[in-house]
Enzyme design. Structure first.
Site, PDB file in Angstrom:
ATOM      1  N   ALA A 127      -3.531  -3.061  -5.737  1.00 50.42           N
ATOM      2  CA  ALA A 127      -4.023  -2.177  -4.671  1.00 50.42           C
ATOM      3  C   ALA A 127      -3.343  -2.427  -3.329  1.00 50.42           C
ATOM      4  O   ALA A 127      -3.574  -1.682  -2.378  1.00 50.42           O
ATOM      5  CB  ALA A 127      -5.523  -2.356  -4.531  1.00 50.42           C
ATOM      6  N   ASN A 191      -9.672  -8.663  -6.693  1.00 53.27           N
ATOM      7  CA  ASN A 191      -8.431  -9.189  -7.271  1.00 53.27           C
ATOM      8  C   ASN A 191      -7.319  -9.171  -6.238  1.00 53.27           C
ATOM      9  O   ASN A 191      -6.456 -10.050  -6.220  1.00 53.27           O
ATOM     10  CB  ASN A 191      -8.038  -8.363  -8.500  1.00 53.27           C
ATOM     11  N   HIS A 220      -7.519  -1.923   2.706  1.00 52.21           N
ATOM     12  CA  HIS A 220      -7.106  -3.333   2.652  1.00 52.21           C
ATOM     13  C   HIS A 220      -6.243  -3.607   3.874  1.00 52.21           C
ATOM     14  O   HIS A 220      -5.221  -2.944   4.063  1.00 52.21           O
ATOM     15  CB  HIS A 220      -6.278  -3.613   1.392  1.00 52.21           C
TER      16      HIS A 220
END
Ligand SMILES: NC(=O)C1=CN([C@@H]2O[C@H](COP(=O)(O)OP(=O)(O)OC[C@H]3O[C@@H](n4cnc5c(N)ncnc54)[C@H](O)[C@@H]3O)[C@@H](O)[C@H]2O)C=CC1
Ligand SMILES: O=C([O-])CC(=O)C(=O)O
Length: 267
Positions: A127, A191, A220
């Site tokens: 991601a 993760n 993120h």
């Protein structure tokens, strides 16, 4: 320079562990002209699937099929249960559930299998991105990093309910600490934190997790500081409609890692 290998004229045999959101997206990216997928799921079978996807009953059957590579897209328990066996058997693996490597015993078993068989295992960026920069500065003595995960409350529905919390109106701070602790506490949502930790070791990394009603996607943020400069990365990812915890770019990242691993033999 040697010419890259020509793509295979016949579909290449690939393996997958798990057939949820990521598995289905990967099977769509590498369709029947490109790949024949052998898939190991928890139940040993699944419902309606495309014709180039076949279930295998167990790990022995997956190994016996000798896929060119296996993508783990199931969860951290699947990494522990299957990745050492696949790598020991000489089958390369790409790991999505990178958080499993926060457990030193699991990481050591996979590494031992790799040394014995000389077979690669990879973690895809998943991601996030920017890991090349992070790895470049990680060894500097003053390097330090900060990672903030902000996902909408839908991505945290079960976890918030379990703690009797609601993030429908105001952001809820769920965690602050190390990447290792974060990913073991929230194995289906963090993760990315461990992927970053693997890239930035030995530099210190602090992790903050927020369930945030103000964001529409999975955001993120990575901040890096060192004598080489300052960097900020922000990934505003579109969540998968079928699993709001998982960003759509994750399957694309796994696909790119697979193309790289098989060096031109995939169409
Ligand atoms: N590195 C990254 O940035 C990201 C990593 N992930 C990882 O990928 C995993 C899969 O993501 P999704 O496809 O969205 O999840 P999902 O929940 O849609 O699908 C998971 C599938 O794996 C199967 N499964 C679970 N444990 C298993 C086991 N031990 N053995 C065999 N099959 C098993 C489930 O039955 C299901 O079919 C996540 O749990 C997470 O660990 C997900 C998103 C981003
Ligand atoms: O897909 C994402 O945004 C990140 C994610 O779930 C994880 O790190 O496990």
């Amino acid at each position: 320079m040697a010419a890259p290998p020509a793509p295979s004229a016949v579909p290449i045999q690939l393996g997958m562990i798990g057939f949820g959101v990521l598995g289905r997206e990967l099977a769509a990216i590498f369709g029947p002209d490109t790949a024949l997928w052998r898939v190991l799921t928890r139940t040993g079978s699944f419902g309606q699937v495309p014709r180039h996807v076949n279930a295998v009953a167990n790990i022995e059957a997956l190994i016996a099929a000798r896929p060119a590579a296996v993508i783990e897209a199931a969860g951290q328990t699947a990494v522990e249960a299957y990745v050492p066996r696949l790598v020991a058997a000489g089958i390369p693996v790409i790991i999505a559930s990178t958080g499993a490597l926060a457990n030193p015993a699991v990481a050591a078993r996979i590494e031992a299998a790799h040394r014995q068989s000389r077979t690669p295992y990879l973690t895809a960026p998943g991601a996030i991105g920017g890991l090349d920069y992070v790895a470049s500065v990680a060894g500097l003595p003053d390097a330090r990093l900060r990672y903030i995960s902000r996902k909408p409350p839908a991505a945290w529905a079960e976890e918030l309910a379990a703690r009797g919390l609601s993030a429908d109106r105001e952001a809820v701070d769920l965690f602050e600490g190390t990447a290792e602790a974060a990913t073991l506490l929230y194995p289906r949502n963090l993760n990315a934190a461990l992927t970053l930790a693997l890239a930035c070791r030995p530099a210190p990394l602090s992790v903050r997790i927020i369930a945030d009603p103000a964001v529409t996607g999975n955001v993120h943020e990575i901040e890096v500081e060192s004598v080489a400069g300052r960097a900020q990365f922000r990934f505003a990812n579109v969540p998968s409609p079928d699993n709001p915890k998982t960003s759509r770019v994750t399957a694309l990242s796994l696909a790119a890692a697979l193309r790289g691993l098989l060096a031109g033999s995939l169409r």
